[in-house]
Design an enzyme around this catalytic site. Structure first.
Site, PDB file in Angstrom:
ATOM      1  N   CYS A  90       8.749   5.647  -0.359  1.00 17.66           N
ATOM      2  CA  CYS A  90       9.891   5.264  -1.196  1.00 17.66           C
ATOM      3  C   CYS A  90      10.508   3.963  -0.690  1.00 17.66           C
ATOM      4  O   CYS A  90      11.166   3.939   0.346  1.00 17.66           O
ATOM      5  CB  CYS A  90      10.911   6.404  -1.186  1.00 17.66           C
ATOM      6  SG  CYS A  90      12.499   5.998  -1.933  1.00 17.66           S
ATOM      7  N   CYS A 109      14.342   3.893  -0.298  1.00 12.15           N
ATOM      8  CA  CYS A 109      14.761   4.722   0.842  1.00 12.15           C
ATOM      9  C   CYS A 109      14.859   3.881   2.108  1.00 12.15           C
ATOM     10  O   CYS A 109      15.728   4.104   2.953  1.00 12.15           O
ATOM     11  CB  CYS A 109      13.779   5.868   1.081  1.00 12.15           C
ATOM     12  SG  CYS A 109      13.684   7.058  -0.271  1.00 12.15           S
TER      13      CYS A 109
END
Length: 109
Positions: free
Chosen positions: A14, A17
């Site tokens: 991700c 993230c």
């Protein structure tokens, strides 16, 4: 935990993230002793993701543990990468909840 818990659901793959992690790591020092910070790897904790209904990453939850037993109440959540001030606001609202309109009028809790 006895107080507020900020939970960051993330994954290695991700991209957003990776931007949220350093923000929350810095905040964990700032709020040390008042808020517990937990990072949950979504790929390794599918059951926890399902339990909270997490469908997008990153997702950050602010939880208040139940005083009368197991579990916790989700006070606020943020889906997707957010600026640091959004996470500060979540935590500050959790640490200093505003009284409801009726409680201010009638003094009820």
């Amino acid at each position: 935990a006895s107080g507020l818990v900020l939970v960051d659901f993330w994954a290695d793959w991700c991209g957003p993230c990776k931007g949220v992690t350093p923000i929350l790591e810095g905040m964990s020092v700032e709020y040390q002793g008042r808020v517990d910070f937990v990072a949950v790897n979504a790929d390794q904790n599918r059951g926890l993701m399902d339990a909270f209904g997490i469908r997008s990453l990153p997702t950050v939850l602010l939880l208040r543990p139940n005083s009368d037993g197991p579990g916790a109440k989700v006070l606020e959540h943020a889906i997707g990468a957010q600026p640091a001030n959004r996470y500060h606001t979540m935590i500050d609202n959790g640490l200093n909840p505003k009284q409801s309109f009726l409680s201010r009028i009638f003094g009820a809790s």
